[in-house]
Each structure stands twice: as structure tokens, then as C-alpha cells.
Design an enzyme around this catalytic site. Structure first.
Site, short mmCIF file in Angstrom:
data_model
loop_
_atom_site.label_atom_id
_atom_site.label_comp_id
_atom_site.label_asym_id
_atom_site.label_seq_id
_atom_site.Cartn_x
_atom_site.Cartn_y
_atom_site.Cartn_z
N ASN A 9 70.51 16.44 44.03
CA ASN A 9 70.11 16.85 42.69
C ASN A 9 68.99 17.20 42.80
OD1 ASN A 9 69.03 16.35 40.05
ND2 ASN A 9 68.94 14.22 40.10
N TRP A 10 68.56 18.49 42.82
CA TRP A 10 67.29 19.37 43.12
C TRP A 10 66.20 19.01 42.03
CZ3 TRP A 10 68.08 25.00 45.30
CH2 TRP A 10 68.87 24.71 46.32
N LYS A 11 66.73 18.40 40.93
CA LYS A 11 65.49 18.27 39.75
C LYS A 11 64.84 19.52 39.47
CE LYS A 11 65.71 13.48 40.99
NZ LYS A 11 64.96 12.23 40.95
N HIS A 94 70.91 11.01 33.34
CA HIS A 94 69.89 10.67 34.43
C HIS A 94 68.86 9.86 33.91
CE1 HIS A 94 67.14 10.79 37.53
NE2 HIS A 94 68.23 11.06 38.36
N GLU A 165 72.53 4.16 39.77
CA GLU A 165 71.02 4.81 40.19
C GLU A 165 70.19 3.66 39.60
OE1 GLU A 165 70.42 9.06 41.76
OE2 GLU A 165 70.11 8.76 39.37
N GLY A 171 63.24 7.70 43.81
CA GLY A 171 62.09 8.39 44.49
C GLY A 171 61.18 7.70 45.49
N SER A 213 66.95 6.86 46.65
CA SER A 213 66.44 6.81 47.88
C SER A 213 67.27 6.64 49.02
CB SER A 213 65.24 5.57 48.15
OG SER A 213 64.26 5.90 46.82
N GLY A 233 68.32 12.56 45.61
CA GLY A 233 67.11 13.50 44.86
C GLY A 233 66.49 14.07 46.08
P1 PGA Z 1 65.91 10.13 44.99
O1 PGA Z 1 66.48 10.36 43.57
O2 PGA Z 1 67.24 10.29 46.13
O3 PGA Z 1 64.74 10.96 45.27
O4 PGA Z 1 65.45 8.36 44.80
C1 PGA Z 1 68.02 10.32 43.17
C2 PGA Z 1 68.16 10.67 41.55
O5 PGA Z 1 66.90 10.63 41.03
O6 PGA Z 1 69.08 11.00 41.33
#
Ligand code: PGA
Length: 251
Positions: A9-11, A94, A165, A171, A213, A233
Site C-alpha cells: 500500500n504505497w498510499k 482503509h 489493521e 505507521g 507496522s 504500508g
Molecule cells: P504501515 O501501514 O505498514 O505503514 O503501518 C499499513 C497500512 O496503513 O495499510
């Protein structure tokens, strides 16, 4: 057994096409590892072309959301555009989109829109806080129930994926992610809720991924909990670390 699933998930990253190409070049070095998994990359729309071109041999294209607009609408990317471009899966609900006002009702409409278009929805659920008394379980149960409102068993069997999640774990550093023991209890709980709502078949055939994370240092322990893969992420923007996570999934 189904292939394990790994979703990047590159956001809203990276900031330029050049950087996207750099990441893709790094990922392609481990293409044989990604091929053994069901690997998906969900980039910003501007990088779709590049991602689908560079990763077609080892990953599927995914979108980070789906638009509900059916009519002409400035600023939207329709589900038809996504489908015709080759998008196979969409992240839906999400927590970062829910924080912008997306409620369970909208999420359930998006799930239906994706299913109608033949795109696999990856429904995200997760509590804001985790408490020892297990109150978050009630939250998860309601979120799951309402996000899948008015869907039936035959709409979902073999067609849905879930990403658990916990919002408090997103994050952060790997050490702040959910602990394996807690995760295995929660995954059992989610399967039980799915079974109560839609029956055993949906409960058993729906892959449940973990996100929040995930990194090379905790991936192996988290995998031992019986989950079906990861939604990753920030570590998905680092090809070396993402590759290590993929290798651990293949172990
Ligand atoms: P993260 O994000 O791996 O940076 O915690 C996961 C997500 O929000 O899909």
C-alpha cells in the site's frame, strides 16, 4: 492451500515517477519471490502505468480505494477505468479514508461496486484502541457487520479479502505492531464473526491479512498466527525490506 498474500500500500507516495521507477527496479530483483505469493501493488493512480508495466510478471495491480460515482464526475476515477486498466483488487475502508468521513454504509456500497465490477475488495477493519477487557472486539464485530451490510453468502464466498489493521499499530516501528498472541486471538474472533454472519464457507475461504507496522523483524512471528498475509504500508516503499518480508512469507 491458497497462496499467501502480500499487498504493498504505497498510499500517497513516492513523490515522483522517478522514485516510483526506482522502487519498481528494486522490487523486480526479487520477482521470483513475489511470484510464489499473491503479490499486489496499490500505487497512486499516476503510477499505474509504470507499475503495471514493470511488475506484470510478478504482481497484480490494486487500487487504494474505489469511487462510487456512476455518472460523469470531475475528479473521479470510475470503477470501469480501474477494471479496464487491469486492477484486480481494491483496498476499501482503509482507516485513513474512514478518518476523512467514510462510514460503514459508504464502505458497504464500495464493496458491492467492486464485486459488481469483478474487482476483489480488500475490506479494512480495525479498532482505534486495544483494551485488555476485549471491548475492541465488539467494535470489530460491528464494523465487519455494517461494512458488509446487505451482502449475502453467495456474493462473498471466495470473493472477499479482509485486512485487519488496528489503527493504533499503523505507521509505527515494528516493535509497536500488534503482538502475535493478540493477533491470533483476533483472527479467530474475526473468522467466528464471519461464520455467524455468512456461514462456515465464507469464514474459511476469506483470506484475513494483517496490516500495521509489518517489517522484516516481525513478519515471521506475525505469520505464525494463522493469517493469510500482510498489507504493508511504509516498508513497501523500501524494496529491500519488502523483499525480506516476501522471503519470510515464503519460508
Ligand atoms: P504501515 O501501514 O505498514 O505503514 O503501518 C499499513 C497500512 O496503513 O495499510
Amino acid at each position: 492451500m491458497h497462496k499467501l498474500i502480500l499487498v504493498a500500500n504505497w498510499k500517497n507516495h513516492p513523490d515522483s515517477l522517478e522514485q516510483a521507477k526506482f522502487i519498481l527496479k528494486g522490487l523486480s530483483k526479487k520477482s521470483s519471490v513475489y511470484k510464489k505469493l499473491g503479490t499486489f501493488i496499490a500505487p497512486p493512480h499516476t503510477f499505474f502505468e509504470s507499475v503495471s508495466h514493470s511488475s506484470k510478471n510478478f504482481a497484480h495491480l490494486a487500487s487504494q480505494d474505489i469511487s462510487l460515482e456512476q455518472k460523469t464526475c470531475t475528479g473521479s476515477v470510475s470503477v470501469e477505468i480501474l477494471k479496464n486498466f487491469g486492477v484486480r483488487m481494491s483496498i476499501i475502508g482503509h482507516s485513513e479514508r474512514r478518518a476523512l468521513g467514510e462510514n460503514d454504509e459508504i464502505v458497504s456500497k464500495k464493496i458491492k461496486t467492486a464485486l459488481r465490477a469483478g474487482i476483489t475488495p480488500l475490506l479494512c477493519i480495525g479498532e482505534h484502541e486495544h483494551d485488555a477487557e476485549g471491548e475492541h472486539l465488539e467494535f470489530l464485530k460491528n464494523e465487519l457487520k455494517h461494512s458488509l451490510l446487505s451482502l449475502r453468502k453467495h456474493d462473498l464466498v471466495g470473493k472477499l479479502m479482509i485486512a485487519y489493521e488496528p489503527i493504533w499499530a499503523i505507521g509505527k516501528k515494528a516493535k509497536d505492531a500488534m503482538q502475535p498472541n493478540d493477533l491470533s486471538h483476533t483472527v479467530i474472533f474475526i473468522r467466528k464473526v464471519l461464520s455467524d454472519l455468512f456461514g462456515r464457507e465464507v469464514a474459511l475461504k476469506t483470506p484475513i491479512l494483517y496490516g500495521g507496522s509489518v517489517g522484516p523483524s516481525n513478519a515471521e512471528a506475525l505469520m505464525s498466527t494463522g493469517i493469510s498475509g500482510f498489507l504493508v504500508g511504509h516498508e513497501s516503499l523500501d524494496p529491500k525490506n519488502f523483499g525480506k518480508i516476501a522471503e519470510l512469507l515464503n519460508k
